[in-house]
Design an enzyme around this catalytic site. Structure first.
Site, PDB file in Angstrom:
ATOM      1  N   ILE A   1       0.831  -1.206   0.000  1.00 37.85           N
ATOM      2  CA  ILE A   1       0.000   0.000   0.000  1.00 37.85           C
ATOM      3  C   ILE A   1       0.866   1.257   0.000  1.00 37.85           C
ATOM      4  O   ILE A   1       0.574   2.230  -0.706  1.00 37.85           O
ATOM      5  CB  ILE A   1      -0.935  -0.026   1.236  1.00 37.85           C
ATOM      6  CG1 ILE A   1      -1.932  -1.189   1.114  1.00 37.85           C
ATOM      7  CG2 ILE A   1      -1.663   1.295   1.404  1.00 37.85           C
ATOM      8  CD1 ILE A   1      -2.695  -1.510   2.399  1.00 37.85           C
TER       9      ILE A   1
ATOM     10  N   TYR B   1      -0.841  -8.790  16.366  1.00 36.99           N
ATOM     11  CA  TYR B   1      -0.908  -7.839  15.235  1.00 36.99           C
ATOM     12  C   TYR B   1      -2.092  -6.885  15.430  1.00 36.99           C
ATOM     13  O   TYR B   1      -1.944  -5.660  15.327  1.00 36.99           O
ATOM     14  CB  TYR B   1      -1.048  -8.590  13.910  1.00 36.99           C
ATOM     15  CG  TYR B   1      -1.392  -7.675  12.750  1.00 36.99           C
ATOM     16  CD1 TYR B   1      -0.434  -6.811  12.206  1.00 36.99           C
ATOM     17  CD2 TYR B   1      -2.690  -7.641  12.220  1.00 36.99           C
ATOM     18  CE1 TYR B   1      -0.758  -5.947  11.158  1.00 36.99           C
ATOM     19  CE2 TYR B   1      -3.019  -6.773  11.175  1.00 36.99           C
ATOM     20  CZ  TYR B   1      -2.057  -5.937  10.650  1.00 36.99           C
ATOM     21  OH  TYR B   1      -2.372  -5.079   9.622  1.00 36.99           O
TER      22      TYR B   1
ATOM     23  N   LYS C   1      -2.175  -2.738  15.875  1.00 42.40           N
ATOM     24  CA  LYS C   1      -2.924  -1.794  15.031  1.00 42.40           C
ATOM     25  C   LYS C   1      -3.886  -0.965  15.880  1.00 42.40           C
ATOM     26  O   LYS C   1      -4.057   0.229  15.643  1.00 42.40           O
ATOM     27  CB  LYS C   1      -3.696  -2.535  13.929  1.00 42.40           C
ATOM     28  CG  LYS C   1      -2.844  -3.326  12.972  1.00 42.40           C
ATOM     29  CD  LYS C   1      -1.694  -2.541  12.368  1.00 42.40           C
ATOM     30  CE  LYS C   1      -2.113  -1.464  11.388  1.00 42.40           C
ATOM     31  NZ  LYS C   1      -0.942  -0.747  10.828  1.00 42.40           N
TER      32      LYS C   1
END
Ligand SMILES: NC(=O)c1ccc[n+]([C@@H]2O[C@H](COP(=O)([O-])OP(=O)(O)OC[C@H]3O[C@@H](n4cnc5c(N)ncnc54)[C@H](OP(=O)(O)O)[C@@H]3O)[C@@H](O)[C@H]2O)c1
Length: 332
Positions: free
Chosen positions: A47, A196, A200
């Protein structure tokens, strides 16, 4: 019979001057940004590469923060081949090595910065648990603590630029997750996907706490939260040698494109957060269709993102773990 007021033009409501409506955001017609400079962490791949490519198309200078010089050079060459006259360069940056971040920011050689996109991320999906040299769990250290510390070192450059922006990349993975503030190193019962998602969530809480702190300090710098929805390599157009998608891959994954999207589209919320003058600090932008795919739009904050107590505790813990404290007051 006396005339009715409506018969007298001087008694009518004065016509209001028409307020020009901003046209809807068009991901293919971005505003020009010549003279501006944007830093994209992890701009060498995924991204982040597409954020950099799209921002380079506005005429801005784009700096790719990347730990791998060869990958960064490949990204620069790819962007250069698609964007005539692109101004793109590489900044050595390793977010897992917090002690190196001050030198990285010094190496930028800038005295102002219009925006940083906190995009780089590591996602492990199986054990073993990995640690940085500082003893932090790798994903929390890279995704959250690295960007927390980078924000601290970039603060003078961002403060020198009125209206600058700090754009932090969250994830829908954080939507159903909660932090364990007593185990930020994930030392107990390590589960990679959970670690994870927590990293985030920490980034998202950080972005919103940063927004509150910027406002309290009277800063014009904005902290904006974005998430890319679901962005798969198999739905992403080729950018050889950075990313090559075979015809077979493209065809076999076509149905998935009804639900999620490519990383080129996953870049759209961050690009809008950097460029759209109507974006405000503390907003969250994500893809329009179920938060998974489509053009970027503002989304209501998820309930647990508005927990200011958890966010403040996380900030204090992050300060203690990194030894730095991002501050945007002029007296620092
Ligand atoms: N893809 C999705 O569906 C999705 C969904 C939600 C959120 N996100 C978030 O979106 C962001 C980009 O994801 P992606 O899918 O594009 O990931 P990706 O393709 O794996 O790219 C990750 C980027 O982060 C860089 N990076 C990793 N560790 C680093 C470190 N220690 N220092 C500096 N850079 C480092 C990588 O550099 P190297 O090439 O050197 O490894 C790479 O450029 C991440 O923050 C991710 O959490 C993605």
């Amino acid at each position: 019979m006396p005339p009715r007021p409506s018969d007298h033009s001087e008694l009518r409501e004065p016509a209001l001057p028409s307020v020009p409506q901003a046209p809807p955001w068009d991901v293919h017609r971005l505003p020009r940004a010549e003279g501006k400079c944007f830093l994209v962490t992890g701009g060498n791949a995924g991204i982040g590469y597409f954020v950099a490519e799209q921002l380079a198309g506005t005429g801005a200078t784009v700096v790719l923060g990347s730990r791998d010089p060869a990958k960064a050079e490949a990204a620069i060459a790819s962007i250069g081949s698609r964007v005539p006259g692109a101004e793109v360069r590489h900044l050595p940056l390793d977010l897992a090595d917090h002690a190196s971040l001050r030198a990285s920011v010094d190496a930028l050689g800038l005295d102002r910065l219009d925006a940083v996109v906190h995009n780089a991320g590591v996602a492990l999906d199986r054990p073993p648990r990995r640690e940085t040299a500082d003893g932090h769990e790798l994903m929390f250290a890279t995704n959250h603590l690295g960007h927390f510390a980078l924000t601290h070192h970039l603060a003078p450059l961002l403060m020198a630029t009125p209206g600058s922006r700090i754009v932090t990349t969250g994830s829908f993975a954080a939507k159903s997750e909660r932090l364990d503030l007593d185990d930020l190193r994930s030392a107990h019962d390590y589960r990679p996907k959970r670690a994870y998602a927590r990293s985030k969530l920490a980034q998202m809480l950080f972005a919103l706490e940063l927004d509150r702190r910027l406002r309290a300090a009277g800063s014009t710098t904005l902290s904006v939260l974005v998430h890319p929805g679901g962005a798969l390599d198999s739905l992403t157009p080729s950018r050889p040698p950075i990313h090559v998608r075979t015809t077979r891959e493209r065809l076999s994954h076509l149905p998935l494109g009804l639900v999620v999207q490519g990383k080129d589209a996953g870049a759209w919320p961050a690009v809008r957060a950097v460029l759209d003058p109507s974006v405000r600090g503390g907003q969250m932008l994500g893809p329009r269709a179920f938060g998974l795919r489509g053009t970027p739009t503002t989304e209501p904050l998820w309930n647990h993102l508005t927990d200011t107590t958890v966010a403040a505790r996380l900030w204090r813990a992050s300060r203690d773990l990194t030894g730095v404290d991002p501050t945007f007051t002029t007296s620092r």
